[in-house]
Design a protein around this motif. Structure first.
Motif, short mmCIF file in Angstrom:
data_model
loop_
_atom_site.label_atom_id
_atom_site.label_comp_id
_atom_site.label_asym_id
_atom_site.label_seq_id
_atom_site.Cartn_x
_atom_site.Cartn_y
_atom_site.Cartn_z
N TYR A 67 53.34 42.34 42.26
CA TYR A 67 53.20 41.69 43.56
C TYR A 67 53.71 42.53 44.73
N ARG A 69 53.64 45.70 45.05
CA ARG A 69 53.10 47.08 45.03
C ARG A 69 52.78 47.64 46.41
N LYS A 70 52.35 46.76 47.30
CA LYS A 70 51.89 47.28 48.59
C LYS A 70 53.05 47.63 49.52
N ILE A 79 48.03 49.93 41.99
CA ILE A 79 46.99 49.38 41.11
C ILE A 79 47.40 47.96 40.77
N SER A 80 46.42 47.09 40.49
CA SER A 80 46.76 45.71 40.18
C SER A 80 47.46 45.65 38.82
N GLU A 81 48.31 44.66 38.63
CA GLU A 81 49.08 44.58 37.39
C GLU A 81 48.20 44.29 36.18
N GLY B 405 47.97 35.85 47.64
CA GLY B 405 48.58 36.96 46.91
C GLY B 405 48.00 37.06 45.51
N SER B 408 44.34 38.13 45.60
CA SER B 408 44.08 39.54 45.87
C SER B 408 44.33 40.38 44.61
N THR B 409 45.32 39.98 43.80
CA THR B 409 45.55 40.69 42.52
C THR B 409 44.33 40.55 41.61
N GLU B 412 41.41 42.61 43.03
CA GLU B 412 41.61 44.04 42.84
C GLU B 412 41.38 44.43 41.38
N ALA B 413 41.92 43.61 40.46
CA ALA B 413 41.73 43.93 39.04
C ALA B 413 40.25 43.91 38.68
N GLU B 416 38.71 47.04 40.09
CA GLU B 416 39.17 48.19 39.29
C GLU B 416 38.40 48.26 37.97
#
Lengths: 270, 427
Positions: A67, A69-70, A79-81, B405, B408-409, B412-413, B416
Motif C-alpha cells: 500500500y 509503495r507510492k 509494482i502492485s503487491e 486504494g 488501484s492495487t 495495477e495488478a 501488470e
C-alpha cells in the motif's frame, strides 16, 4: 558486489528482502509500519543492510510494493503487491515442486492468486473493502481474549472440545460474538479454533473463486500461525505449502523482479 | 457563551459538497494527464459551469426528465420538449438517497432519487414538467412512486423483459405510442411526420459525430483517452444536443489530425481496455480514471452512459408516421444489450466484437453493489471472454471513495499481468 532489494510496505508491517547477484536470499527483515510509513520503511531498509553487511551503494535496484509503495521515492520502480507476491511465491515454490494457487492473508486484506507455469498472474481476487478474515481480525480476537498473537497456534491445538462456531462475517460483530462466548464460560482454546475455522472458510471461498489448481501456497503474516494453517488445510482438504518466511514472500518477489529488471536494463545498455 | 447563529446561511453552490466532489474529479481528469485535446475545453468548461458553478443551461420547451436511455428522445424533441437525463453519479446525492432507500440498492438509483429530493439539482433544472421512467429494472420501477411522493409528475414507460419475441416488440411499440400521447397532453403539440423526421435527423447527426469519435479509439497508438470519451458522452445527458454535436465535430477534426500524426495519448505499451457493466456517470468516473492513472487506456465501452446510448441509429424503411414511430421503438429495443433482458446472449457477442475491433487486451467489468443483473451476468461474461483469451477483471463498487486504494492495487495488478503476458508472447 551487487545486491537487489524489495520492500513491501504493508498496512501492518514493512518487509524488506535482499537478494544477491545470483538471486539467492541474502537477508530479510520485518518491522512495524507504525504511523510514519516512509520513515519506518527507510529505517527498515537501513537495518537490513546493516544486518547483512551490505552498503547502500551495493544495492543496484530497489522495487517497492504494498500500500505504501507510492510514497517510497527511494525506489527505482514500484509494482502492485499481487504481481510481487506471485513472483515471490513462484520462486519459493520451486523447491516444493512448483505452486499454482496462492493464498495470501495480509494485515487488511486477503487475496487468492492463480499463476501459470512461468509465474505470471492469470487470475486473482481480493476481499472487497472489509477486513473480515484478515490479520486484523486475528489481532482483534487475540486482544479480546488477552492472548499474544504468537500463542494462537498453541491454543488451537490444545482444545479439548470441538471448535466453536463463529458465525459473524464482520470483524466488529465477531468481536461481540467472541465476548459473548467468553461470557458464557467457553474455553479460549475452543474459541480460538473457531476463529481459525471461520477465517479458513472465508479464505477458501475466496480461493475457490479463482479456481484452485495443483499445490496451494499460503503466505502473509497470518501464515505463521500453525493453527490457522491447519484449519485452512482442513477446509481445503489439501496440503498447503507454507514457506520458511511466509511474511516476506512479497518483498522477496519484488527483490527478484528488481534483479531481473536490472539485468534487462544492462542488456539493453541502459 | 458563544454567539449561535440564529439562521443557517445557505451555502453558495460552488462550496456545496456536490460541487466540491465534482471539482476534485474534474481536476483529476484535466490535470493528471498531459496534452489533453484542445477540443475538450468545451466539455471541461461545460462541467465547470454546470456541476461546479451550478449554472443553468438554456433549454427549449418543457423539460422532460428521463431516468434511463430507453426513453425515446426523438419523440420528446418532436413534441417540442427537451429531454434531460437524470441519472446521477454523485456520492453526496447517493448519501441523501441512502436516507430513504434500502441499503443494498444501487448507487445510481440512490443518487438519482437523492438529487431529485434536494434543493440543488445538477444540472440546475428548475421544475421538471414530466419525468419519464422506463420500467427497465426493478429498482427504477419501484422508484416511480417515490418520485411522485416528492411531487414530480411521472410517466411509467412500460418496457418488456424480453426483446426477441414479437409479442414484446408489439407491446413496446404500443408503449411508445402511449408515451407520445402523454407528451402531446403535456406540450399540446401533435406528432407530425416533419417534426419526427427533424428530431430523428438531429439525433442522427449527434450519433454520427459520436460514431466518428468512437472510431478514433480503434487506432493504436491511442489518439485520446477514455476519460475524455466518458466526459463527452456524459455531457450528452444534459447539454443542448446541437451545441453538443457541434463541439464534438470540432473535437473530431482535432482527433483526425492526431491520428494522421500518429499521436500517442498514452505510453507505448499501455494495455487497451474495454470497459463494461454499470455506467460511469460524472463525477463517479472513479474506475475509468483509476485505469488510466495506472497506465491503461479505455479504448471502448459497453455501458448505458456511452456506447449503448449513442451507437445505433433509427432505421426507417417507410417514411409514414406510424412506421417511423415503430422503427423508433425498435431502435430502443432490439440493439439494447442491457442485462435486464432475459436471454442476453447479445451482450456477450457485443463484448467479443468490441474486444476484437478495438484490439483490446482486457476487459474491466464494473458492477455497482446492489445491481443484481450485472452481478449475475459477471461469471458467464468472464467465462466467455476467457475462452476467447481475453482476461477480465470484475469489480464490485459504489460511489464511495473508500475503496480507491484497494481498487488501484487490483487494477495495477491486472494491467501488470496483461503486460507480462504480452511480453511472454513476444519472446
Amino acid at each position: 558486489m551487487s545486491y537487489f532489494a524489495g520492500i513491501d510496505i504493508g498496512s501492518t508491517a514493512i518487509k524488506v528482502a535482499l537478494v544477491d547477484a545470483e538471486g539467492k536470499i541474502k537477508g530479510v527483515h520485518v518491522a512495524d509500519s507504525g504511523s510514519l510509513f516512509h520513515k519506518n520503511a527507510k529505517e527498515a531498509l537501513r537495518v537490513l543492510l546493516e544486518k547483512s553487511g551490505v552498503d547502500r551503494s551495493e544495492v543496484k535496484y530497489l522495487i517497492a510494493t504494498g500500500y505504501g509503495r507510492k510514497l517510497f521515492k527511494e525506489a527505482d520502480d514500484s509494482i502492485s503487491e499481487i504481481t510481487a507476491n506471485a513472483i515471490g511465491a513462484h520462486e519459493t515454490g520451486k523447491a516444493y515442486g512448483g505452486v499454482r494457487t496462492i493464498i495470501n492473508i495480509g494485515g487488511q486484506d486477503s487475496k487468492a492468486i492463480q499463476i501459470d507455469d512461468a509465474g505470471c498472474v492469470t487470475n486473482f481476487v481480493m476481499n472487497d473493502k472489509c477486513a473480515a478474515g484478515t490479520g486484523r481480525f486475528l489481532d482483534v480476537a487475540a486482544r479480546n481474549m488477552d492472548i499474544d498473537l504468537e500463542e494462537l497456534g498453541d491454543y488451537h491445538f490444545n482444545g479439548k472440545g470441538a471448535p466453536l462456531s463463529i458465525n459473524s462475517t464482520c470483524t466488529v460483530f465477531a468481536e461481540s460474538e467472541i465476548i459473548g462466548l467468553l461470557a458464557n464460560g467457553h474455553g479460549k482454546e475452543e474459541i480460538v479454533a473457531g476463529i481459525h475455522y471461520s477465517i479458513a472458510k472465508r479464505t477458501v471461498r475466496l480461493a475457490k473463486r479463482v479456481g484452485i489448481e495443483d499445490r496451494v501456497y499460503f503466505d502473509g503474516g497470518p501464515a505463521l500461525n500453525k493453527g490457522l494453517v491447519a484449519a485452512i488445510q482442513d477446509e481445503l482438504q489439501r496440503e498447503l505449502v507454507v514457506p520458511e518466511y511466509p511474511q516476506t514472500t512479497t518483498a522477496y518477489g519484488a527483490a527478484v523482479l528488481a534483479r531481473s529488471e536490472y539485468l534487462a536494463d544492462l542488456k539493453d545498455g541502459l | 457563551m458563544t454567539n449561535r447563529s440564529p439562521e443557517r446561511q445557505p451555502v453558495p453552490f460552488h462550496q456545496s459538497r456536490q460541487a466540491r466532489e465534482a471539482e476534485v474529479m474534474l481536476d483529476h481528469i484535466v490535470d493528471d494527464f498531459l496534452e489533453n485535446p484542445a477540443g475538450m475545453s468545451y466539455f471541461y468548461d461545460l462541467f465547470r459551469k454546470v456541476y461546479i458553478r451550478g449554472e443553468s443551461l438554456e433549454r427549449q420547451g418543457p423539460q422532460v426528465g428521463i431516468t434511463c436511455i430507453q426513453a425515446p428522445e426523438e419523440l420528446i424533441y418532436a413534441h417540442g420538449a427537451s429531454p434531460v437525463r437524470l441519472c446521477n453519479g454523485s456520492y453526496h446525492y447517493d448519501q441523501i438517497g441512502a436516507d430513504f432507500m434500502p441499503a443494498k440498492s444501487c448507487s445510481l438509483v440512490k443518487a438519482t432519487l437523492g438529487m431529485l429530493c434536494s434543493e440543488n439539482a445538477i444540472p440546475k433544472l428548475g421544475k421538471l414538467d414530466l419525468i419519464v421512467n422506463p420500467t427497465t429494472c426493478d429498482q427504477k420501477k419501484k422508484s416511480s412512486a417515490m418520485m411522485e411522493g416528492m411531487g414530480h409528475v411521472v410517466h411509467d414507460l412500460e418496457f418488456p423483459n424480453v426483446k426477441e419475441s414479437e409479442a414484446s416488440r408489439v407491446y413496446w411499440q404500443r408503449s411508445v405510442r402511449q408515451f407520445s400521447e402523454r407528451l402531446r397532453a403535456l406540450t399540446g403539440e401533435k406528432l407530425t411526420k416533419p417534426k419526427l423526421r427533424a428530431a430523428m435527423a438531429k439525433t442522427a447527426r449527434a450519433q454520427a459525430a459520436f460514431r466518428k469519435m468512437n472510431g478514433f479509439r480503434k487506432s493504436s497508438p491511442s489518439v485520446f483517452l477514455g476519460k475524455d470519451a466518458f466526459l463527452v458522452t456524459n455531457a450528452y445527458f444534459f447539454d443542448d444536443i446541437e451545441r453538443w454535436t457541434a463541439a464534438l465535430e470540432v473535437l473530431n477534426l482535432e482527433l483526425a489530425e492526431r491520428e494522421k500524426a500518429a499521436f500517442n495519448a498514452a505510453q507505448k505499451k499501455a494495455p487497451r481496455i474495454v470497459f463494461t457493466g454499470s455506467p460511469p456517470i460524472f463525477p463517479n468516473l472513479k474506475l475509468p480514471l483509476l485505469i488510466e492513472q495506472a497506465g491503461g487506456v479505455v479504448v471502448a465501452d459497453e455501458t448505458c452512459s456511452a456506447n449503448r446510448m449513442l451507437y445505433d441509429m433509427t432505421a426507417v424503411d417507410e417514411w409514414l408516421l406510424n412506421d417511423m414511430v415503430d422503427s423508433l421503438a425498435d431502435k430502443y429495443l432490439k440493439p439494447c444489450t442491457c442485462p435486464i433482458f432475459t436471454r442476453n446472449d447479445d451482450r456477450l457477442r457485443r463484448l467479443l466484437e468490441l474486444a476484437s475491433t478495438f484490439k483490446a487486451d482486457g476487459v474491466v467489468y464494473q458492477s455497482f453493489a446492489g445491481c443484481q443483473v450485472y452481478e449475475m451476468e459477471q461469471r458467464s461474461v468472464s467465462d466467455a471472454l476467457n475462452k476467447a483469451g481475453i482476461p477480465m477483471l470484475y469489480i464490485e463498487t459504489d460511489y464511495s471513495p473508500d475503496d480507491m486504494g484497494q481498487l488501484s492495487t487490483r487494477i495495477e495488478a491486472f494491467l501488470e499481468s496483461i503486460k507480462t503476458r504480452k511480453r511472454q508472447q513476444r519472446t
